[in-house]
Design a protein around this motif. Structure first.
Motif, PDB file in Angstrom:
ATOM      1  N   ASN A  68       0.834  -1.211   0.000  1.00 41.29           N
ATOM      2  CA  ASN A  68       0.000   0.000   0.000  1.00 41.29           C
ATOM      3  C   ASN A  68       0.865   1.257   0.000  1.00 41.29           C
ATOM      4  O   ASN A  68       0.682   2.160  -0.825  1.00 41.29           O
ATOM      5  N   ASP A  99      -5.166   3.113  -8.862  1.00 42.92           N
ATOM      6  CA  ASP A  99      -4.505   2.253  -7.875  1.00 42.92           C
ATOM      7  C   ASP A  99      -4.215   3.025  -6.589  1.00 42.92           C
ATOM      8  O   ASP A  99      -4.405   2.508  -5.479  1.00 42.92           O
ATOM      9  N   ASP A 109      -7.452   3.495  -4.749  1.00 41.13           N
ATOM     10  CA  ASP A 109      -7.958   2.227  -4.204  1.00 41.13           C
ATOM     11  C   ASP A 109      -7.271   1.873  -2.890  1.00 41.13           C
ATOM     12  O   ASP A 109      -7.919   1.468  -1.925  1.00 41.13           O
ATOM     13  N   VAL A 110      -5.949   2.010  -2.860  1.00 48.74           N
ATOM     14  CA  VAL A 110      -5.237   1.609  -1.644  1.00 48.74           C
ATOM     15  C   VAL A 110      -5.324   2.684  -0.563  1.00 48.74           C
ATOM     16  O   VAL A 110      -5.246   2.380   0.630  1.00 48.74           O
ATOM     17  N   ARG A 151      -8.636  -1.193  -0.483  1.00 47.52           N
ATOM     18  CA  ARG A 151      -8.141  -2.359  -1.226  1.00 47.52           C
ATOM     19  C   ARG A 151      -6.639  -2.520  -0.991  1.00 47.52           C
ATOM     20  O   ARG A 151      -5.911  -1.539  -1.002  1.00 47.52           O
ATOM     21  N   THR A 188      -0.700  -4.386  -4.354  1.00 45.76           N
ATOM     22  CA  THR A 188       0.004  -5.605  -4.779  1.00 45.76           C
ATOM     23  C   THR A 188       1.337  -5.231  -5.388  1.00 45.76           C
ATOM     24  O   THR A 188       1.581  -4.062  -5.729  1.00 45.76           O
TER      25      THR A 188
END
Length: 202
Positions: free
Chosen positions: A135, A187, A190-191, A196, A199
């Motif tokens: 993250n 991304d 999202d994190v 979420r 990755t």
């Protein structure tokens, strides 16, 4: 003559019996009664303030339900059916949609108040990635990209810019990289705000 005198005495006594014996005027009598009834001995068994408030609340609830029952077809039974139906709908929505979560009112800024270079952000991203903290690695990598674009004067340095704003503005300057910049901003969001996990790929 004696008979007339007797009649007058009888009438006089009858008239005096019809009149009240009290000679205190009305207002002073009312004040005296108020003082008498305000004595503590008359109020020893009165309910306390909490009980009075509770009684007022239950009276209000009773009036509310009575009014609702009179306005609902079927009276009290109809009101109970309506309440059960509303609770069933709320329960179904809760079960279907889950606990509502508040999203951010507005997207927070991409950078914090500490001025750091693109190299600083890249180094922080590598350190997080080495520890498996994906993250933080994604966040620092996105910050490194945006700071590098600012350092190359492809983006104006602007405090408070969000990742989406940076991707949109940079996509206009670098149209061949617009899709990848928008994907990187997604991304990041999202994190950072979507809960979420990051990755290694992201």
């Amino acid at each position: 003559m004696a008979a007339q005198a007797g009649d007058r005495s009888v009438l006089s006594s009858a008239r005096s019996g019809d009149e009240p014996p009290v000679t205190v005027p009305r207002d002073p009598a009312r004040e005296a009664a108020r003082r008498e009834l305000s004595k503590r001995m008359y109020h020893e068994n009165d309910p306390g303030w909490f009980q009075r408030a509770l009684n007022t609340f239950w009276d209000w609830i009773d009036d509310l339900f009575s009014s609702a029952a009179s306005a609902t077809p079927g009276g009290t039974l109809g009101l109970v059916v309506v309440i059960v139906a509303v609770l069933a709908v709320i329960g179904a929505l809760w079960w279907r949609l889950g606990t509502p979560r508040r999203g951010p009112v507005s997207a927070p800024a991409l950078f914090d108040d500490r001025p750091r270079s693109a190299a600083d952000h890249r180094a922080a991203a590598e350190a997080h990635a080495a520890q498996g903290h994906w993250n933080q690695a994604v966040q620092e990598r996105m910050r490194a990209v945006v700071r590098a674009l600012e350092e190359r004067a492809l983006l104006d340095v602007r405090p408070g810019r969000t990742a989406d704003e940076a991707a949109t503005e940079a996509g206009r300057a670098l149209p061949d990289h617009g899709d990848r910049l928008r994907a990187a901003a997604r991304d990041f969001d999202d994190v950072t705000y979507g809960g979420r996990p990051g990755t290694e790929q992201s």
